[in-house]
Design a protein around this motif. Sequence first.
Motif, PDB file in Angstrom:
ATOM      1  N   ARG A  95       0.833  -1.210   0.000  1.00 16.00           N
ATOM      2  CA  ARG A  95       0.000   0.000   0.000  1.00 16.00           C
ATOM      3  C   ARG A  95       0.863   1.253   0.000  1.00 16.00           C
ATOM      4  NH1 ARG A  95      -3.866  -2.307   4.788  1.00 16.00           N
ATOM      5  NH2 ARG A  95      -5.395  -3.435   3.493  1.00 16.00           N
ATOM      6  N   SER A  96       1.929   1.224   0.803  1.00 16.07           N
ATOM      7  CA  SER A  96       2.829   2.373   0.894  1.00 16.07           C
ATOM      8  C   SER A  96       3.468   2.673  -0.464  1.00 16.07           C
ATOM      9  CB  SER A  96       3.914   2.079   1.942  1.00 16.07           C
ATOM     10  OG  SER A  96       4.848   3.126   2.008  1.00 16.07           O
ATOM     11  N   GLY A  97       3.947   1.630  -1.139  1.00 16.42           N
ATOM     12  CA  GLY A  97       4.580   1.822  -2.444  1.00 16.42           C
ATOM     13  C   GLY A  97       3.616   2.305  -3.502  1.00 16.42           C
ATOM     14  N   ALA A  98       2.423   1.731  -3.525  1.00 16.59           N
ATOM     15  CA  ALA A  98       1.427   2.131  -4.526  1.00 16.59           C
ATOM     16  C   ALA A  98       0.979   3.573  -4.298  1.00 16.59           C
ATOM     17  CB  ALA A  98       0.227   1.182  -4.476  1.00 16.59           C
ATOM     18  N   ARG A  99       0.792   3.934  -3.027  1.00 19.44           N
ATOM     19  CA  ARG A  99       0.339   5.288  -2.698  1.00 19.44           C
ATOM     20  C   ARG A  99       1.411   6.321  -3.062  1.00 19.44           C
ATOM     21  NH1 ARG A  99      -1.613   4.065   1.949  1.00 19.44           N
ATOM     22  NH2 ARG A  99       0.304   4.409   3.121  1.00 19.44           N
ATOM     23  N   ALA A 100       2.679   5.997  -2.799  1.00 22.60           N
ATOM     24  CA  ALA A 100       3.765   6.958  -3.021  1.00 22.60           C
ATOM     25  C   ALA A 100       4.094   7.153  -4.496  1.00 22.60           C
ATOM     26  CB  ALA A 100       5.015   6.514  -2.266  1.00 22.60           C
ATOM     27  N   THR A 101       3.908   6.090  -5.295  1.00 24.61           N
ATOM     28  CA  THR A 101       4.350   6.154  -6.698  1.00 24.61           C
ATOM     29  C   THR A 101       3.207   6.203  -7.707  1.00 24.61           C
ATOM     30  OG1 THR A 101       4.421   3.734  -6.904  1.00 24.61           O
ATOM     31  CG2 THR A 101       6.428   4.838  -6.115  1.00 24.61           C
ATOM     32  N   GLY A 102       2.020   5.780  -7.286  1.00 23.78           N
ATOM     33  CA  GLY A 102       0.903   5.745  -8.226  1.00 23.78           C
ATOM     34  C   GLY A 102       0.929   4.573  -9.173  1.00 23.78           C
ATOM     35  N   VAL A 103       1.883   3.652  -9.001  1.00 19.55           N
ATOM     36  CA  VAL A 103       1.941   2.461  -9.851  1.00 19.55           C
ATOM     37  C   VAL A 103       1.641   1.226  -9.004  1.00 19.55           C
ATOM     38  CG1 VAL A 103       3.624   3.523 -11.409  1.00 19.55           C
ATOM     39  CG2 VAL A 103       4.421   2.060  -9.564  1.00 19.55           C
ATOM     40  N   PRO A 104       1.177   0.144  -9.642  1.00 21.21           N
ATOM     41  CA  PRO A 104       0.926  -1.089  -8.890  1.00 21.21           C
ATOM     42  C   PRO A 104       2.174  -1.517  -8.130  1.00 21.21           C
ATOM     43  CG  PRO A 104       0.072  -1.282 -11.126  1.00 21.21           C
ATOM     44  CD  PRO A 104       0.879  -0.021 -11.086  1.00 21.21           C
ATOM     45  N   CYS A 105       1.972  -2.061  -6.954  1.00 19.47           N
ATOM     46  CA  CYS A 105       3.114  -2.438  -6.112  1.00 19.47           C
ATOM     47  C   CYS A 105       2.927  -3.855  -5.582  1.00 19.47           C
ATOM     48  CB  CYS A 105       3.254  -1.465  -4.951  1.00 19.47           C
ATOM     49  SG  CYS A 105       4.705  -1.780  -3.904  1.00 19.47           S
ATOM     50  N   LEU A 106       3.989  -4.639  -5.682  1.00 20.95           N
ATOM     51  CA  LEU A 106       4.030  -5.999  -5.155  1.00 20.95           C
ATOM     52  C   LEU A 106       5.028  -6.022  -3.993  1.00 20.95           C
ATOM     53  CD1 LEU A 106       3.430  -9.101  -5.438  1.00 20.95           C
ATOM     54  CD2 LEU A 106       5.412  -9.211  -6.938  1.00 20.95           C
ATOM     55  N   ALA A 107       4.595  -6.544  -2.866  1.00 21.50           N
ATOM     56  CA  ALA A 107       5.489  -6.634  -1.707  1.00 21.50           C
ATOM     57  C   ALA A 107       5.343  -8.000  -1.078  1.00 21.50           C
ATOM     58  CB  ALA A 107       5.151  -5.555  -0.688  1.00 21.50           C
TER      59      ALA A 107
END
Length: 204
Positions: A60-72
């Motif tokens: 969620r943090s990565g997607a929110r910060a970058t606007g791109v889909p994020c896999l963690a």
Amino acid sequence: MAVRLLVASRNAKKLAELRRVLDAEGIVGIEPIGLDEVPDFPEEPEDGATFAENALIKARSGARATGVPCLADDSGLAVDALNGMPGVLSARWAGRHGDDAANNALLLAQLTDVPDARRGAAFVSACALVVPGGGETVEEGRWSGSVLREPRGKGGFGYDPLFLPEGSDRAAAELTSAEKDAASHRGRALRALAPALRALAERA
């Protein structure tokens, strides 16, 4: 045009593992990128009680910060004789995050008097995919085995040199990348995510 997918890690081995899984599943149209390839953003503390909670915090943090889909992913070793620990604390078991040698040494010390029959353990991985405006998916994978009495092998990372997979005579650190992908906790979780990743690719 490929869909960029942020992998919330600076570990090149995790990026390579995802690329191999995408290839094996025949998924095209996704371009995995690591944290080193996007502007720095404040990473939220991983204070979840479970692997799934921590994976979602990171995604969620990565997607929110970058606007791109994020896999963690959040993963670790659950040792039966330690009531499932180190668990979510695996990466910082000895006190400093990512000190594999210290973590392995501490684990061996804690299991010194534990007989072979009670050294059961499992690697657990939760992989979370968060797509801005497109929902969240979390999958888990488990890799059962036991803890060896001394490190073996030079491959892998983390607790791999101490982990003997069920039915194997070689430690995880002695397996090839392809063998590890086929059996590992993270490989299983990533393959379980394949339908969601395929749907993401179709947005390209």
